[in-house]
Write a protein that holds these residues in place. Structure first.
Motif, short mmCIF file in Angstrom:
data_model
loop_
_atom_site.label_atom_id
_atom_site.label_comp_id
_atom_site.label_asym_id
_atom_site.label_seq_id
_atom_site.Cartn_x
_atom_site.Cartn_y
_atom_site.Cartn_z
N ARG A 15 0.82 -1.21 0.00
CA ARG A 15 0.00 0.00 0.00
C ARG A 15 0.85 1.27 0.00
NH1 ARG A 15 -4.43 -0.64 4.64
NH2 ARG A 15 -5.16 1.30 3.64
N ASN A 16 2.17 1.08 0.16
CA ASN A 16 3.09 2.22 0.21
C ASN A 16 2.66 3.22 1.28
OD1 ASN A 16 5.36 3.69 -0.48
ND2 ASN A 16 4.34 4.83 -2.11
N GLU A 17 2.41 2.68 2.49
CA GLU A 17 1.99 3.51 3.61
C GLU A 17 2.91 3.26 4.80
OE1 GLU A 17 -2.84 3.76 2.78
OE2 GLU A 17 -2.07 2.50 4.41
N MET A 18 3.14 4.31 5.56
CA MET A 18 3.98 4.22 6.74
C MET A 18 3.15 4.59 7.97
SD MET A 18 7.64 6.10 7.42
CE MET A 18 8.37 5.33 5.96
N TRP A 19 3.28 3.76 9.01
CA TRP A 19 2.46 3.95 10.20
C TRP A 19 3.31 3.93 11.46
CZ3 TRP A 19 -2.95 4.40 10.02
CH2 TRP A 19 -3.53 4.17 8.76
N ARG A 20 2.92 4.73 12.42
CA ARG A 20 3.46 4.66 13.78
C ARG A 20 2.27 4.36 14.68
NH1 ARG A 20 7.97 6.83 16.50
NH2 ARG A 20 8.52 8.00 14.62
N GLY A 21 2.14 3.11 15.08
CA GLY A 21 0.95 2.70 15.81
C GLY A 21 -0.28 2.86 14.92
N GLU A 22 -1.25 3.63 15.37
CA GLU A 22 -2.45 3.89 14.58
C GLU A 22 -2.36 5.19 13.80
OE1 GLU A 22 -4.91 1.65 14.33
OE2 GLU A 22 -3.56 0.41 15.53
N GLU A 23 -1.21 5.85 13.85
CA GLU A 23 -1.04 7.13 13.18
C GLU A 23 -0.39 6.94 11.82
OE1 GLU A 23 1.48 11.33 13.64
OE2 GLU A 23 1.66 9.74 15.14
N LEU A 24 -1.08 7.40 10.77
CA LEU A 24 -0.51 7.37 9.43
C LEU A 24 0.50 8.49 9.28
CD1 LEU A 24 -0.54 6.31 6.47
CD2 LEU A 24 -2.34 7.99 6.02
N ILE A 25 1.72 8.14 8.86
CA ILE A 25 2.77 9.14 8.63
C ILE A 25 2.66 9.60 7.19
CG2 ILE A 25 5.26 9.56 8.59
CD1 ILE A 25 5.54 7.35 10.69
N ARG A 26 2.42 10.88 7.00
CA ARG A 26 2.26 11.40 5.64
C ARG A 26 3.61 11.49 4.94
NH1 ARG A 26 -2.67 13.26 4.44
NH2 ARG A 26 -4.15 13.61 6.14
N LEU A 27 3.65 10.93 3.73
CA LEU A 27 4.85 10.98 2.90
C LEU A 27 4.56 11.81 1.66
CD1 LEU A 27 5.89 7.20 2.95
CD2 LEU A 27 6.80 9.02 4.39
N THR A 28 5.54 12.61 1.25
CA THR A 28 5.41 13.27 -0.05
C THR A 28 5.55 12.21 -1.14
OG1 THR A 28 7.77 13.69 -0.35
CG2 THR A 28 6.52 15.32 0.93
N SER A 29 5.19 12.56 -2.36
CA SER A 29 5.30 11.58 -3.44
C SER A 29 6.74 11.13 -3.63
CB SER A 29 4.74 12.15 -4.74
OG SER A 29 5.50 13.24 -5.19
N THR A 30 7.70 12.04 -3.45
CA THR A 30 9.11 11.67 -3.60
C THR A 30 9.55 10.77 -2.46
OG1 THR A 30 9.59 13.73 -4.78
CG2 THR A 30 11.46 12.54 -3.85
N GLU A 31 9.13 11.08 -1.24
CA GLU A 31 9.46 10.21 -0.10
C GLU A 31 8.85 8.82 -0.29
OE1 GLU A 31 9.61 13.86 3.16
OE2 GLU A 31 7.84 12.57 3.01
N ALA A 32 7.62 8.79 -0.78
CA ALA A 32 6.96 7.50 -1.02
C ALA A 32 7.70 6.70 -2.09
CB ALA A 32 5.51 7.72 -1.43
N GLN A 33 8.15 7.39 -3.13
CA GLN A 33 8.90 6.71 -4.19
C GLN A 33 10.24 6.20 -3.66
OE1 GLN A 33 8.05 5.52 -6.80
NE2 GLN A 33 9.70 5.42 -8.31
N LEU A 34 10.90 6.98 -2.82
CA LEU A 34 12.15 6.51 -2.22
C LEU A 34 11.92 5.26 -1.39
CD1 LEU A 34 13.87 9.86 -1.13
CD2 LEU A 34 14.75 8.22 -2.80
N MET A 35 10.82 5.22 -0.64
CA MET A 35 10.53 4.04 0.16
C MET A 35 10.27 2.83 -0.74
SD MET A 35 11.00 4.49 3.34
CE MET A 35 10.33 2.88 3.79
#
Length: 234
Positions: free
Chosen positions: A148-168
């Motif tokens: 899903r290309n999503e990053m989470w800390r517990g129940e909190e979704l960490i917002r990624l920019t499109s470039t950060e998401a692509q790097l991940m």
């Protein structure tokens, strides 16, 4: 490259002539285009409409483009392309640190703007290849959902920019493998050059702030001396 007819761009520029010219040019190239005259106007449009990308002038009266970018990154992950006067290095770095995905120095050729926009849009919808890799990577208290290309800390979704998401996406495809700055620039779909390599460094710094307990002593997004950067999940 002709844009899909449902790709919606927001142009934000206080210069009415430039705003109008960009709007007409991008409409001719297949985009849906809305325009805002300042940050306040842009906020009203963003509150009521969804956009695929924002083209944002840095030098505006009142709230400037960098400040607006920083504020928007608290609530949305829509790609942002900054238009910077004369390409001053300090403006570029400030914009990237604020969360912009790319920048273009004024004056510029409209065709180059079109190429930059299309390059960003090509990166956004890419999904990770299906293979034997883990579906979730754990980085201490952070979990990264590869599919899903999503990053989470517990129940909190960490917002990624499109470039950060692509790097991940890039790092998660080959965890514990050092990737050079040149390869990262290429995989991000950007032209080679020291400026773009420096831009990658800035994006890595931003990503570390979201991943690491101590970004100055990174544990998960490591620097490998002489080789590049490496993602080292638990």
């Amino acid at each position: 490259m002709t844009a899909p007819n449902d790709t919606h761009l927001l142009i934000v520029d206080d210069d009415e002539r430039i705003r109008g010219l960009l709007q007409k040019f991008l409409i001719r190239n297949g985009f849906l285009v809305s325009a805002a005259r300042d940050a306040a106007h842009a906020r009203r449009l963003l509150a009521g409409l969804e956009f695929d990308l924002v083209v944002l002038d840095v030098m505006m009266p009142g709230e400037d483009g960098v400040s607006l970018t920083r504020s928007l990154r608290q609530v949305i992950s829509t790609p942002i392309l900054l238009l910077t006067a004369r390409g001053e290095t300090s403006d570029r770095i400030s914009g990237l640190e604020a969360g912009a995905d790319d920048y273009l120095a004024k004056p510029f050729e409209p065709k180059e703007l079109l190429l930059r926009i299309n390059a960003i849009l090509r990166r956004v919808p890419l999904s990770a290849p299906q293979d034997a890799r883990p579906k979730v990577l754990h980085l201490g208290p952070i979990r990264y959902d590869v599919e899903r290309n999503e990053m989470w800390r517990g129940e909190e979704l960490i917002r990624l920019t499109s470039t950060e998401a692509q790097l991940m996406r890039i790092f998660s495809a080959c965890p514990r493998e050092a990737l050079s700055r040149i390869k990262l620039v290429e995989d991000l779909g950007r032209d080679r050059g020291q400026a773009q390599e420096r831009a990658v460094d800035v994006q890595i710094t931003r990503l570390r702030r979201k991943i690491e307990d101590d970004p100055k002593q990174p544990r998960y997004l490591q620097t490998v001396r002489g080789e590049g950067y490496m993602l080292a999940p638990d």
